[in-house]
Design a protein around this motif. Structure first.
Motif, PDB file in Angstrom:
ATOM      1  N   LYS A  77       2.235   1.723  -3.382  1.00 25.96           N
ATOM      2  CA  LYS A  77       1.173   2.218  -4.256  1.00 25.96           C
ATOM      3  C   LYS A  77       0.880   3.693  -4.003  1.00 25.96           C
ATOM      4  N   ARG A  78       0.861   4.075  -2.698  1.00 23.50           N
ATOM      5  CA  ARG A  78       0.639   5.497  -2.388  1.00 23.50           C
ATOM      6  C   ARG A  78       1.776   6.357  -2.923  1.00 23.50           C
ATOM      7  N   GLU A  79       3.002   5.857  -2.824  1.00 18.95           N
ATOM      8  CA  GLU A  79       4.148   6.607  -3.348  1.00 18.95           C
ATOM      9  C   GLU A  79       4.031   6.792  -4.848  1.00 18.95           C
ATOM     10  N   ASP A 128      -4.764  15.363   2.058  1.00 16.47           N
ATOM     11  CA  ASP A 128      -4.145  14.049   1.795  1.00 16.47           C
ATOM     12  C   ASP A 128      -3.096  13.729   2.855  1.00 16.47           C
ATOM     13  N   LYS A 154       0.835  -1.214   0.000  1.00 11.76           N
ATOM     14  CA  LYS A 154       0.000   0.000   0.000  1.00 11.76           C
ATOM     15  C   LYS A 154       0.862   1.254   0.000  1.00 11.76           C
ATOM     16  N   ALA A 163      -3.170  10.513   5.398  1.00 11.30           N
ATOM     17  CA  ALA A 163      -2.036   9.600   5.562  1.00 11.30           C
ATOM     18  C   ALA A 163      -1.585   9.566   7.026  1.00 11.30           C
ATOM     19  N   GLU A 199       1.216   6.715  -6.615  1.00 13.00           N
ATOM     20  CA  GLU A 199       0.125   7.662  -6.874  1.00 13.00           C
ATOM     21  C   GLU A 199       0.579   9.085  -6.605  1.00 13.00           C
ATOM     22  N   HIS A 200       1.396   9.257  -5.528  1.00 16.99           N
ATOM     23  CA  HIS A 200       1.883  10.612  -5.215  1.00 16.99           C
ATOM     24  C   HIS A 200       2.774  11.134  -6.341  1.00 16.99           C
TER      25      HIS A 200
END
Length: 509
Positions: free
Chosen positions: A259-261, A408, A256, A412, A263-264
């Motif tokens: 994936k967040r990295e 955001d 996750k 987080a 998306e960022h």
């Protein structure tokens, strides 16, 4: 602990129920409150109030500062409510323990210096059954010893009475006495042999019963060891499953996070692309604006030049008419001298009309100039308003992007706080399970030690019974050899042997 009013100083024992929520320098030190925080996975410093000034940073708008303050304050209140619920649950558990036998158990543990697990082990049903078995075994050994010694004593009394009878009758019938003594001796020998045989049968039967009891005890020990091994294996498997589950959750969290990295990074790339497009659009708009300004300046210059030429033409035309009129007046001066008086008023009126016409034209020209200036000014005002709206739109867009980035980041942060809290809660649960297992192991150790002690007592009771019987038999044999029978001495020794603690319930105290 109780609060001290509205003073800034915090009590030495501050709990979740009485600490000052609005004091940034407050602290929580009550053991029960700290235990509740640990169960909920909450750090005590996370429950302390943080003022709005603590979230202010350089180049951070008041709106974002208020957003951060509201987020962390709401999170703090949620954690505080959860910790207080856990503290109320602990208080309810303590009240139930006080109402039940746990309070008495704690007092006994404090007085005796033993742990609760040891006291529970000593008062368990298993040890009660073991004590009952030991008492039954003691009763059996005591009855067996009493019966065997009673038989030996009876035989001794019979021998003693026979000896007395023989001594009294020895003076009259020595030969008859010898015969009777021989018969009596044979009968006693047969009787003793029969008693010895019965005694051996009884001993064999008791040995068999003891062997069966010993085998049953060993079988129970093996069964308990097997159950302990199965329990340890089950706990080990549960621990391995927990480790695998934790590893799987950590792997999911790492995926996750990756994936967040990603998306960022994609979001940053899109933002950079949008900023580049906005910059190009602003450059194009600036170029169009400059072209439009140049076009307006050219039109204004052309219009001003046209108006100026028109004014010059009108003035030239008026001047020409005036010159023609004066010339005509001069040419016709002789002809109009007669009509001069009559036409004076008419000429004056015509002059006034001409002057009015000139003035009217001049006013029209000034109004045209003013309307052109007003139109130019309106166009400039509209252009300035358009630029202001574009700048305001860009500012709103930038504020929205900042707000979205901050939101955001707070999401987080909330997720990170929740993950860390869950980790601390699981760690607290593992510690509680470890304490429970430790207490259970302590109880089992005390239980096994007490059972081993009872087994040693049973063995000692058996050895003492055999020793007592052999001691009485030696005394009887000694009296028979010396032919000096004394049953009272044997009865006294029998009574002293039966008074031993190994044959009574005192040994369990």
């Amino acid at each position: 602990s109780s609060p001290r009013g509205s003073s800034v100083t915090v009590c030495a024992m501050t709990s979740l129920a009485n600490f000052d929520e609005a004091n940034p320098r407050a602290s929580i030190s009550s053991p029960r409150s700290l235990q509740a925080c640990k169960q909920e996975g909450v750090l005590p410093q996370e429950l302390i109030f943080k003022p709005l000034e603590a979230f202010q940073e350089k180049n951070l708008s008041p709106r974002l500062v208020k957003l951060r303050f509201d987020f962390f304050e709401a999170k703090r209140r949620d954690l505080l409510a959860a910790a207080r619920r856990a503290r109320d649950a602990l208080l309810a558990d303590e009240r139930r323990e006080k109402e039940s036998s746990q309070q008495q158990l704690a007092l006994v543990s404090k007085e005796s210096g033993l742990s609760k697990g040891a006291i529970l082990a000593l008062n368990s049903d298993t040890l009660k059954l073991e004590r009952q078995k030991l008492l039954r075994a003691q009763e059996t050994e005591r009855k067996w010893l009493n019966q065997a010694l009673e038989i030996e004593l009876k035989n001794l009394k019979d021998l003693e009475s026979a000896n007395e009878f023989l001594d009294s009758a020895a003076k009259d019938t020595q030969a008859y006495f010898r015969e009777q003594s021989r018969k009596m001796k044979e009968m006693n020998d047969r009787r003793a042999a029969e008693e010895e045989r019965k005694q051996l049968e009884m001993e064999a039967r008791q040995k068999l019963e003891k062997q069966l009891a010993k085998e049953e005890f060993h079988r129970q020990q093996l069964e308990m060891q097997r159950k302990r091994k199965e329990e340890a294996k089950r706990l080990k498997e549960a621990h391995e499953r927990q480790l695998k589950e934790a590893e799987r959750k950590r792997e999911i969290e790492r995926e996750k996070a990756a994936k967040r990295e990603q998306e960022h990074r994609e979001l940053q790339a899109r933002k950079e692309e949008m900023r580049a497009q906005d910059q190009r659009r602003m450059d194009i708009m600036a170029q169009k604006q400059e072209a439009f300004q140049e076009f307006l300046r050219e039109r204004k210059d052309a219009r001003d030049m046209k108006i100026y030429k028109s004014i010059l033409a009108n003035q030239h035309f008026e001047q020409k008419r005036r010159d023609d009129f004066e010339k005509k007046q001069q040419d016709e001066a002789s002809r109009e001298e007669r009509l001069l008086q009559a036409m004076a008023e008419k000429q004056e009126e015509n002059a006034k009309k001409s002057f009015q016409t000139l003035m009217r034209r001049k006013v029209i020209a000034e109004e045209g100039t003013k309307r052109a200036e007003d139109r130019r000014q309106a166009i400039l005002d509209q252009q300035e308003e358009t630029e202001y709206r574009l700048m305001e739109h860009e500012a709103k867009k930038e504020r929205y992007l900042d707000f979205k980035r901050e939101l955001d980041g707070l999401r987080a942060k909330n997720k990170e706080i929740n993950v860390e809290r869950q980790r601390r809660r699981e760690e607290a649960e593992r510690e509680a399970i470890a304490d429970a297992v430790k207490k259970k192991d302590e109880k089992i150790d005390h239980l096994n030690a007490e059972r081993q002690r009872m087994w040693e007592l049973r063995k000692a009771a058996q050895a003492e019974a055999y020793k007592a019987r052999e001691c009485v038999k030696e005394e009887i044999l000694k009296q028979r050899i010396e032919s000096k029978f004394n049953s009272k001495k044997v009865e006294g020794k029998l009574g002293s042997l039966m008074q031993s603690d190994l044959f009574s319930a005192k040994i369990l105290q």
